[in-house]
Design a protein around this motif. Structure first.
Motif, PDB file in Angstrom:
ATOM      1  N   SER A   1      44.356 -38.500   0.029  1.00  0.00           N
ATOM      2  CA  SER A   1      44.231 -37.834  -1.277  1.00  0.00           C
ATOM      3  C   SER A   1      43.795 -38.792  -2.380  1.00  0.00           C
ATOM      4  N   ASP A   2      44.161 -40.066  -2.236  1.00  0.00           N
ATOM      5  CA  ASP A   2      43.765 -41.017  -3.280  1.00  0.00           C
ATOM      6  C   ASP A   2      42.270 -41.299  -3.261  1.00  0.00           C
ATOM      7  N   LEU A   3      41.602 -40.893  -2.200  1.00  0.00           N
ATOM      8  CA  LEU A   3      40.160 -41.093  -2.104  1.00  0.00           C
ATOM      9  C   LEU A   3      39.385 -39.813  -2.384  1.00  0.00           C
ATOM     10  N   GLN A   4      40.112 -38.733  -2.756  1.00  0.00           N
ATOM     11  CA  GLN A   4      39.466 -37.465  -3.063  1.00  0.00           C
ATOM     12  C   GLN A   4      39.144 -37.407  -4.550  1.00  0.00           C
TER      13      GLN A   4
ATOM     14  N   VAL B   1      32.665 -26.202  -8.454  1.00  0.00           N
ATOM     15  CA  VAL B   1      33.694 -27.250  -8.338  1.00  0.00           C
ATOM     16  C   VAL B   1      33.626 -27.800  -6.915  1.00  0.00           C
ATOM     17  N   VAL B   2      33.373 -29.086  -6.805  1.00  0.00           N
ATOM     18  CA  VAL B   2      33.223 -29.698  -5.477  1.00  0.00           C
ATOM     19  C   VAL B   2      34.205 -30.868  -5.335  1.00  0.00           C
ATOM     20  N   ARG B   3      34.605 -31.105  -4.084  1.00  0.00           N
ATOM     21  CA  ARG B   3      35.498 -32.215  -3.788  1.00  0.00           C
ATOM     22  C   ARG B   3      34.723 -33.260  -2.969  1.00  0.00           C
ATOM     23  N   GLU B   4      34.734 -34.481  -3.439  1.00  0.00           N
ATOM     24  CA  GLU B   4      33.998 -35.547  -2.773  1.00  0.00           C
ATOM     25  C   GLU B   4      34.953 -36.634  -2.255  1.00  0.00           C
TER      26      GLU B   4
END
Length: 293
Positions: free
Chosen positions: A74-77, A118-121
């Motif tokens: 999650s810390d890299l999302q 809305v996108v998650r990278e």
């Protein structure tokens, strides 16, 4: 004795930042260093560092290294908004409302439901910050594998020393039998000549000449000396540090060369049996040497 086998296994695990990291190292014998590194997606930058570490432990052999990671990322999302696309959806809805004469009311929540607004990278891991942890993990796995290789190396060295001792004893036995063989052949020659010549007296000078020829053909002094030299060198290599597998393999070939020459010079049943034993022992030693780094 510091010789190492090329066969081993090592594993290391650690928990870091909510993620579980593991490294496995597996190695088997190979003529050269054949290193295969498998890293998780996005960690290709680590490959050269990993290869450099492995090369400090392995001089040759087939080495497979697997680095894996699982757990909380999650810390890299990172969540991003495509403002241009969102504005496009809003304008399209506005145009639609005007075309049909209906009121238009759209909220941010509604816009967020449209595709790709809305996108998650996934961000890349900070390699420099996690490298010390991975380096320690790699070292644990490599050290564990190295310990296993050293333990097997001790077993191989003990077996080779035992076989080398038998080999040396057999060479000594052959060497001791040579004078008896020459004497027996001299006696047989003299008996054959006496039988052929009958009452005609033997020429001592001629007999001495024939005996000298027999002795020369049966002289394996050079081969014995070289074999003893190889035995001494083999023993020194077993106590040496570093990669000695190729050196030992070369010596095995030289052993075999001298044994073949010795066997061709001495056509005697008992000695032929011993040379067969020497070749059999050399073949067993060669199989063991193939797994030494």
């Amino acid at each position: 004795m510091a010789i190492k086998s090329m066969t081993g296994f090592g594993r290391g695990e650690v928990e870091h930042k909510g993620r579980s990291w593991s490294v496995e190292v597996r190695c088997v014998n190979n003529r050269y260093l054949d290193l295969k590194v498998k890293l998780p997606r996005g960690y290709a930058m680590l490959e050269e560092r990993v290869r450099s570490m492995v090369s400090t432990f392995h001089l040759r052999g087939r080495v497979d290294l697997f680095l894996s990671v699982s757990g909380d990322f999650s810390d890299l999302q990172e969540v991003k908004i495509n403002r241009v696309l969102a504005a496009g959806y809003r304008d399209a809805l506005q145009s639609l409302a005007e075309a049909f004469g209906v009121p238009m009311s759209v909220t941010a929540e509604q816009l967020a439901t449209y595709p790709d607004v809305v996108v998650r990278e996934q961000k890349d891991e900070d390699i420099d910050s996690i490298w010390p942890m991975i380096e320690e993990l790699l070292n644990t796995a490599l050290q564990q594998c190295d310990t296993m290789r050293r333990q097997e190396g001790l077993t191989l060295a003990s077996d080779l020393s035992s076989r080398l001792k038998f080999f040396e004893e057999t060479v000594t036995a052959i060497e001791k039998n040579i004078p008896l063989l020459v004497e027996l052949r001299q006696k047989n020659l003299q008996e054959r000549l006496e039988k052929l010549l009958g009452n005609i007296g033997l020429d001592p000078a001629r007999l001495a000449q024939e005996v000298a020829v027999i002795a020369d053909k049966t002289d394996v002094t050079e081969e014995i000396v070289r074999l003893r030299s190889h035995i001494q060198q083999f023993t020194l290599f077993l106590d040496d540090d570093g990669g000695i597998g190729r050196k030992l393999d070369f010596l095995i070939q030289e052993f075999l060369r001298e044994v073949n020459t010795l066997a061709s010079k001495i056509s005697d049943a008992s000695i032929a049996h011993r040379t067969v034993e020497l070749k059999s022992e050399l073949e067993k030693m060669r199989e063991q040497v193939q797994n030494i780094e």
